[in-house]
Design a protein around this motif. Structure first.
Motif, PDB file in Angstrom:
ATOM      1  N   UNK A   1      16.191 -38.481   8.282  1.00 12.99           N
ATOM      2  CA  UNK A   1      16.474 -37.312   7.439  1.00 12.99           C
ATOM      3  C   UNK A   1      17.449 -36.381   8.153  1.00 12.99           C
ATOM      4  N   UNK A   2      18.436 -35.904   7.453  1.00  9.86           N
ATOM      5  CA  UNK A   2      19.314 -34.936   8.107  1.00  9.86           C
ATOM      6  C   UNK A   2      18.673 -33.538   8.082  1.00  9.86           C
ATOM      7  N   UNK A   3      19.334 -32.601   8.758  1.00 16.32           N
ATOM      8  CA  UNK A   3      18.781 -31.255   8.905  1.00 16.32           C
ATOM      9  C   UNK A   3      18.461 -30.597   7.561  1.00 16.32           C
ATOM     10  N   UNK A   4      19.442 -30.679   6.678  1.00 14.46           N
ATOM     11  CA  UNK A   4      19.277 -29.983   5.395  1.00 14.46           C
ATOM     12  C   UNK A   4      18.117 -30.564   4.597  1.00 14.46           C
ATOM     13  N   UNK A   5      18.081 -31.882   4.528  1.00 11.16           N
ATOM     14  CA  UNK A   5      16.996 -32.510   3.769  1.00 11.16           C
ATOM     15  C   UNK A   5      15.651 -32.237   4.417  1.00 11.16           C
ATOM     16  N   UNK A   6      15.642 -32.316   5.726  1.00  9.90           N
ATOM     17  CA  UNK A   6      14.390 -32.072   6.441  1.00  9.90           C
ATOM     18  C   UNK A   6      13.881 -30.667   6.133  1.00  9.90           C
ATOM     19  N   UNK A   7      14.770 -29.698   6.203  1.00 13.78           N
ATOM     20  CA  UNK A   7      14.320 -28.318   5.981  1.00 13.78           C
ATOM     21  C   UNK A   7      13.909 -28.101   4.534  1.00 13.78           C
ATOM     22  N   UNK A   8      14.644 -28.729   3.640  1.00 15.69           N
ATOM     23  CA  UNK A   8      14.288 -28.630   2.220  1.00 15.69           C
ATOM     24  C   UNK A   8      12.879 -29.168   1.999  1.00 15.69           C
ATOM     25  N   UNK A   9      12.577 -30.239   2.699  1.00 19.06           N
ATOM     26  CA  UNK A   9      11.259 -30.849   2.570  1.00 19.06           C
ATOM     27  C   UNK A   9      10.178 -29.938   3.157  1.00 19.06           C
ATOM     28  N   UNK A  10      10.494 -29.357   4.312  1.00 16.86           N
ATOM     29  CA  UNK A  10       9.544 -28.420   4.915  1.00 16.86           C
ATOM     30  C   UNK A  10       9.262 -27.273   3.946  1.00 16.86           C
ATOM     31  N   UNK A  11      10.332 -26.706   3.399  1.00 19.43           N
ATOM     32  CA  UNK A  11      10.160 -25.571   2.488  1.00 19.43           C
ATOM     33  C   UNK A  11       9.377 -25.976   1.244  1.00 19.43           C
ATOM     34  N   UNK A  12       9.684 -27.155   0.746  1.00 18.92           N
ATOM     35  CA  UNK A  12       8.985 -27.608  -0.466  1.00 18.92           C
ATOM     36  C   UNK A  12       7.483 -27.676  -0.198  1.00 18.92           C
ATOM     37  N   UNK A  13       7.124 -28.135   0.979  1.00 22.81           N
ATOM     38  CA  UNK A  13       5.695 -28.230   1.281  1.00 22.81           C
ATOM     39  C   UNK A  13       5.075 -26.859   1.498  1.00 22.81           C
ATOM     40  N   UNK A  14       5.818 -25.990   2.140  1.00 21.82           N
ATOM     41  CA  UNK A  14       5.281 -24.643   2.361  1.00 21.82           C
ATOM     42  C   UNK A  14       5.104 -23.915   1.038  1.00 21.82           C
ATOM     43  N   UNK A  15       6.049 -24.165   0.153  1.00 20.50           N
ATOM     44  CA  UNK A  15       6.024 -23.471  -1.134  1.00 20.50           C
ATOM     45  C   UNK A  15       4.730 -23.751  -1.895  1.00 20.50           C
ATOM     46  N   UNK A  16       4.213 -24.937  -1.674  1.00 22.54           N
ATOM     47  CA  UNK A  16       2.982 -25.298  -2.364  1.00 22.54           C
ATOM     48  C   UNK A  16       1.809 -24.446  -1.889  1.00 22.54           C
ATOM     49  N   UNK A  17       1.830 -24.100  -0.614  1.00 20.02           N
ATOM     50  CA  UNK A  17       0.680 -23.408  -0.057  1.00 20.02           C
ATOM     51  C   UNK A  17       0.797 -21.887  -0.039  1.00 20.02           C
ATOM     52  N   UNK A  18       1.966 -21.389  -0.346  1.00 16.13           N
ATOM     53  CA  UNK A  18       2.146 -19.941  -0.275  1.00 16.13           C
ATOM     54  C   UNK A  18       2.315 -19.367  -1.672  1.00 16.13           C
ATOM     55  N   UNK A  19       2.011 -18.105  -1.812  1.00 16.31           N
ATOM     56  CA  UNK A  19       2.215 -17.500  -3.122  1.00 16.31           C
ATOM     57  C   UNK A  19       3.722 -17.361  -3.335  1.00 16.31           C
ATOM     58  N   UNK A  20       4.157 -17.393  -4.613  1.00 18.62           N
ATOM     59  CA  UNK A  20       5.594 -17.291  -4.883  1.00 18.62           C
ATOM     60  C   UNK A  20       6.214 -16.044  -4.251  1.00 18.62           C
ATOM     61  N   UNK A  21       5.491 -14.919  -4.273  1.00 21.78           N
ATOM     62  CA  UNK A  21       6.065 -13.688  -3.739  1.00 21.78           C
ATOM     63  C   UNK A  21       6.304 -13.819  -2.235  1.00 21.78           C
ATOM     64  N   UNK A  22       5.341 -14.370  -1.531  1.00 22.96           N
ATOM     65  CA  UNK A  22       5.491 -14.534  -0.085  1.00 22.96           C
ATOM     66  C   UNK A  22       6.600 -15.516   0.231  1.00 22.96           C
ATOM     67  N   UNK A  23       6.613 -16.604  -0.496  1.00 31.01           N
ATOM     68  CA  UNK A  23       7.639 -17.609  -0.248  1.00 31.01           C
ATOM     69  C   UNK A  23       9.023 -17.015  -0.448  1.00 31.01           C
ATOM     70  N   UNK A  24       9.145 -16.270  -1.537  1.00 28.40           N
ATOM     71  CA  UNK A  24      10.445 -15.701  -1.868  1.00 28.40           C
ATOM     72  C   UNK A  24      10.876 -14.681  -0.826  1.00 28.40           C
ATOM     73  N   UNK A  25       9.942 -13.863  -0.387  1.00 27.27           N
ATOM     74  CA  UNK A  25      10.302 -12.811   0.549  1.00 27.27           C
ATOM     75  C   UNK A  25      10.663 -13.350   1.932  1.00 27.27           C
ATOM     76  N   UNK A  26       9.893 -14.298   2.445  1.00 25.00           N
ATOM     77  CA  UNK A  26      10.061 -14.665   3.842  1.00 25.00           C
ATOM     78  C   UNK A  26      10.745 -16.001   4.064  1.00 25.00           C
ATOM     79  N   UNK A  27      10.705 -16.881   3.114  1.00 24.32           N
ATOM     80  CA  UNK A  27      11.144 -18.240   3.406  1.00 24.32           C
ATOM     81  C   UNK A  27      12.434 -18.695   2.723  1.00 24.32           C
ATOM     82  N   UNK A  28      12.694 -18.161   1.549  1.00 26.76           N
ATOM     83  CA  UNK A  28      13.800 -18.703   0.763  1.00 26.76           C
ATOM     84  C   UNK A  28      15.110 -18.725   1.542  1.00 26.76           C
TER      85      UNK A  28
END
Ligand code: ADP
Ligand code: MG
Length: 446
Positions: A1-28
């Motif tokens: 996996x390249x960097x971009x895909x890897x990070x996209x995957x990490x974020x996708x998984x985090x997004x599942x566990x975090x509330x949309x507001x938190x995800x949007x504020x700190x991770x997007x």
């Protein structure tokens, strides 16, 4: 996996566990700048650095370690090239194979992925869908304004943007403007604060020049005086010149607290439709569609399993599915029913948010300070009877449970008793704000 895909995957998984507001504020706005010798350099806006380090280090690490199959150390770096855009929407979770962008189109603010073609219609949303497609055919002519409401994650943004996307395709000359209640308020405040008259003028001109005005999550403007004032005038100007206006909100107009009466009555002046939770078949159809569009190899039995397990809303459903897909990809395994079971077994949503009769009884009891055994018991003082009826109503609407089964779990009551209970609440709801609020609070626990 390249960097971009890897990070996209990490974020996708985090997004599942975090509330949309938190995800949007700190991770997007985070990026993976580099990963070498077990050191992951993560770029983030300066306001987010401390929070990410202190609060989310372990959570990010866990996902990253899992995907890279190694132990990583995280280093957060302020990345000044990141433009802070607090109005940025999260956008779709799944992106079809042939469109790898997750960015909204610059001019209109619309995500190209939100179309009618990939909106599944079921009994939970068919009215809203019919109205939306009629509007897309003849903007400004049929239903104006159109007010669409539902709980979170049930397709409002998808549908309102589908209207915009179709109109832009059909009639490129029409000016479609999409905004959220929040971005409208923020833009206005920025214009006013700048003290620059031409900026306020530009703001006004932008919105009043729309042929189609799409306002997502309009409830956000409530309680803000200047914003509502400007909104009212924009609304009137557009409405009088028969421009199409579409609004979405998390509740019907009259239940938005601190919304000015003149706006509330304008919002009620046209067509109102809501969307409900999808049933099992619709949930499965949505996942199959997402699978086919992303050209993923997932057997139907795994899809049906996920659709059966996640009932809270469609965003959660997609999130859980994505979690399975990305975990399998990360491990280099095929997706099977067993794998889906294993991963969902650890999924917070599948665990906590599952709508079961037991949880509904628990939540109703917590809210009304009662004991489950009171609810199941024979006594019928007024406060108990109402709580019991609320439980019946929620089991019916949220849980989609058969009447007989509801009667059964509530101490062996007859199905006609349950039917009356549900009807009682349905009849009370339109005229009883307080009850509406109570039910909303309980529902929000799921
Ligand atoms: P809301 O704005 O109501 O919170 P969204 O429009 O963001 O919900 O929907 C959440 C996710 O569910 C989106 O990815 C959307 O594409 C998907 N979704 C919602 N309804 C449907 C549907 N009927 N068919 C296909 N996908 C849907
Ligand atoms: Mg939305």
């Amino acid at each position: 996996m390249n960097k971009t895909t890897l990070w996209k995957t990490v974020l996708a998984q985090l997004q599942v566990d975090l509330s949309p507001a938190i995800f949007k504020t700190w991770f997007v706005q985070t990026k993976l700048l580099g990963l070498k010798d077990g050191i992951a350099e993560i770029g983030c806006p300066s306001y987010a650095k401390n929070r990410l380090e202190e609060r989310y280090y372990a959570q990010i690490k866990k996902v990253l370690d899992g995907l890279t199959k190694q132990k990583n150390e995280l280093v957060f770096k302020v990345d000044t090239s990141i433009k802070v855009d607090k109005n940025k929407d999260l956008g779709p979770l799944f992106i079809p194979e042939n469109q790898k962008t997750r960015e909204p189109e610059r001019q209109s603010g619309l995500f190209p992925q939100y179309t009618f073609a990939n909106f599944i219609v079921g009994s939970n949303n068919n009215l809203a869908h019919a109205v939306a497609s009629a509007i897309a055919e003849k903007p400004g002519k049929v239903y104006n304004p159109f007010f669409l409401h539902s709980r979170v994650g049930l397709g409002k943004t998808h549908l309102i943007q589908a209207i915009g996307n179709r109109i832009r395709k059909r009639s490129p000359r029409l000016k479609v403007i999409y905004c959220t209640g929040e971005s409208f308020a923020n833009e206005l405040i920025d214009a006013i604060r700048s003290g620059d008259r031409s900026r306020s003028g530009k703001f006004r001109k932008k919105f009043r020049g729309a042929d189609v005005w799409l306002i997502d999550d309009v409830q956000f403007i409530a309680g803000r005086e200047a914003t509502q004032e400007e909104f009212f005038h924009t609304f009137n100007a557009l409405y009088l010149s028969q421009k199409q206006i579409v609004l979405t909100s998390d509740r019907p107009p009259r239940e938005i607290s601190k919304l000015e009466e003149r706006l509330s009555s304008r919002f009620q002046g046209g067509m109102i439709a809501d969307m409900q939770l999808p049933d099992l078949d619709v949930r499965a159809a949505i996942l199959r569609l997402k699978r086919d569009q992303a050209k993923l190899d997932v057997p139907n039995e795994a899809i049906d399993f996920v659709a059966g397990a996640i009932t809270s809303n469609i965003r959660d459903l997609e999130g859980a599915f994505l979690q399975i897909v990305t975990t399998a990809q990360g491990r280099g395994e095929e997706i099977t029913l067993e794998l889906a079971r294993e991963i969902l077994g650890q999924n917070r949503l599948a665990q906590e948010k599952k709508v079961t009769s037991r949880r509904i009884i628990e939540e109703v009891c917590t809210y009304y300070a009662l004991k489950p055994r009171d609810l199941r018991g024979p006594r019928r003082p007024k406060n108990l009877a109402l709580a019991r009826q609320v439980a019946m109503y929620l089991m019916r609407t949220l849980g989609k449970m058969p009447l007989a089964e509801i009667g059964e779990v509530l101490g062996g009551r007859d199905h006609t008793t349950v039917m009356h209970g549900v009807e009682k609440i349905e009849n009370l709801l339109p005229g009883n704000k307080q009850l509406g609020e109570q039910i909303r609070v309980i529902e929000s626990q799921f």
